[in-house]
Write a protein that holds these residues in place. Sequence first.
Motif, mmCIF file in Angstrom:
data_model
loop_
_atom_site.group_PDB
_atom_site.id
_atom_site.type_symbol
_atom_site.label_atom_id
_atom_site.label_comp_id
_atom_site.label_asym_id
_atom_site.label_seq_id
_atom_site.Cartn_x
_atom_site.Cartn_y
_atom_site.Cartn_z
ATOM 1 N N THR A 105 -5.775 29.962 -5.156
ATOM 2 C CA THR A 105 -6.646 29.181 -4.405
ATOM 3 C C THR A 105 -6.522 27.736 -4.544
ATOM 4 N N ASP A 106 -5.569 27.097 -5.189
ATOM 5 C CA ASP A 106 -5.059 25.965 -5.484
ATOM 6 C C ASP A 106 -4.446 25.391 -3.989
ATOM 7 N N GLU A 107 -5.103 24.107 -3.703
ATOM 8 C CA GLU A 107 -4.487 23.478 -2.597
ATOM 9 C C GLU A 107 -2.883 23.094 -2.475
ATOM 10 N N LEU A 108 -2.339 23.432 -1.145
ATOM 11 C CA LEU A 108 -0.936 23.047 -1.294
ATOM 12 C C LEU A 108 -0.737 21.566 -0.919
ATOM 13 N N ASP A 109 0.101 20.968 -1.451
ATOM 14 C CA ASP A 109 0.455 19.696 -1.109
ATOM 15 C C ASP A 109 1.539 19.707 0.227
ATOM 16 N N ALA A 110 1.787 18.535 0.678
ATOM 17 C CA ALA A 110 2.536 18.532 1.940
ATOM 18 C C ALA A 110 4.078 19.182 1.558
ATOM 19 N N SER A 111 4.448 18.961 0.426
ATOM 20 C CA SER A 111 5.940 19.378 0.370
ATOM 21 C C SER A 111 5.966 20.974 -0.103
ATOM 22 N N SER A 112 4.962 21.562 -0.505
ATOM 23 C CA SER A 112 4.558 22.826 -0.519
ATOM 24 C C SER A 112 4.514 23.632 0.659
ATOM 25 N N GLN A 113 3.618 22.999 1.549
ATOM 26 C CA GLN A 113 3.307 23.464 2.766
ATOM 27 C C GLN A 113 4.894 23.728 3.874
ATOM 28 N N ARG A 114 5.374 22.569 3.734
ATOM 29 C CA ARG A 114 6.765 22.670 4.278
ATOM 30 C C ARG A 114 7.774 23.648 3.780
ATOM 31 N N LYS A 115 7.914 23.719 2.462
ATOM 32 C CA LYS A 115 8.405 24.781 1.955
ATOM 33 C C LYS A 115 8.211 26.251 2.496
ATOM 34 N N LEU A 116 6.848 26.586 2.412
ATOM 35 C CA LEU A 116 6.402 27.761 2.913
ATOM 36 C C LEU A 116 6.703 27.981 4.621
ATOM 37 N N GLU A 136 3.559 44.765 3.596
ATOM 38 C CA GLU A 136 2.759 45.904 2.786
ATOM 39 C C GLU A 136 1.482 45.972 3.556
ATOM 40 N N ARG A 137 0.833 44.745 4.124
ATOM 41 C CA ARG A 137 -0.593 44.759 4.431
ATOM 42 C C ARG A 137 -0.582 44.452 6.035
ATOM 43 N N PRO A 138 -0.059 45.060 6.934
ATOM 44 C CA PRO A 138 -0.117 44.647 8.214
ATOM 45 C C PRO A 138 -1.645 44.560 8.815
ATOM 46 N N GLY A 139 -1.936 43.310 9.615
ATOM 47 C CA GLY A 139 -3.226 42.882 9.961
ATOM 48 C C GLY A 139 -3.964 42.127 9.100
ATOM 49 N N ARG A 140 -3.619 42.217 7.844
ATOM 50 C CA ARG A 140 -4.281 41.349 6.758
ATOM 51 C C ARG A 140 -4.247 39.929 6.950
ATOM 52 N N ILE A 141 -4.827 38.949 7.076
ATOM 53 C CA ILE A 141 -4.552 37.597 7.013
ATOM 54 C C ILE A 141 -4.621 37.032 5.593
ATOM 55 N N PHE A 142 -3.350 36.344 5.169
ATOM 56 C CA PHE A 142 -3.010 35.858 4.067
ATOM 57 C C PHE A 142 -3.160 34.410 4.129
ATOM 58 N N GLN A 143 -3.817 33.828 3.249
ATOM 59 C CA GLN A 143 -3.984 32.236 3.334
ATOM 60 C C GLN A 143 -2.816 31.856 2.573
ATOM 61 N N ARG A 144 -2.511 30.420 3.180
ATOM 62 C CA ARG A 144 -1.242 29.786 2.765
ATOM 63 C C ARG A 144 -1.097 29.541 1.464
ATOM 64 N N GLN A 145 -2.072 29.308 1.000
ATOM 65 C CA GLN A 145 -2.199 29.150 -0.639
ATOM 66 C C GLN A 145 -1.900 30.583 -1.442
ATOM 67 N N GLU A 146 -2.424 31.650 -0.905
ATOM 68 C CA GLU A 146 -2.208 32.814 -1.586
ATOM 69 C C GLU A 146 -0.788 33.374 -1.415
ATOM 70 N N LEU A 147 -0.245 33.074 -0.153
ATOM 71 C CA LEU A 147 1.232 33.391 -0.023
ATOM 72 C C LEU A 147 2.317 32.738 -0.789
ATOM 73 N N PHE A 148 1.921 31.337 -0.825
ATOM 74 C CA PHE A 148 2.872 30.332 -1.618
ATOM 75 C C PHE A 148 2.821 30.938 -3.047
ATOM 76 N N ALA A 149 1.466 31.037 -3.484
ATOM 77 C CA ALA A 149 1.427 31.614 -5.022
ATOM 78 C C ALA A 149 2.074 32.733 -5.284
ATOM 79 N N LYS A 150 2.163 33.776 -4.305
ATOM 80 C CA LYS A 150 2.752 35.053 -4.626
ATOM 81 C C LYS A 150 4.424 34.868 -4.334
ATOM 82 N N ILE A 151 4.904 33.997 -3.391
ATOM 83 C CA ILE A 151 6.343 34.030 -3.263
ATOM 84 C C ILE A 151 6.980 33.155 -4.217
#
Length: 75
Positions: free
Chosen positions: A30-41, A4-19
């Motif tokens: 803005t919450d930090e992702l734990d290792a499990s959440s990082q792997r899921k994303l 929806e927003r090509p070119g915009r950089i999404f932080q991992r935390q932001e994407l995870f929260a939205k998805i």
Amino acid sequence: TLFERPGRIFQRQELFAKIFADDNPSREPTDELDASSQRKLDALVRALRKELTRSGEKDLIRTIRGIGYAAESQS
């Protein structure tokens, strides 16, 4: 979100929260992702890339090391 927003950089935390908002509605983007959440994303992005390239599209997802992801314009 990415396409929806090509070119915009999404932080991992932001994407995870939205998805995964339904999985954890109290999660702040803005919450930090734990290792499990990082792997899921990472697994989700990997599957999306695989589907895009399987259907003949080029990989439009850029990894921004240490930050997150961005979609390239489809033009």
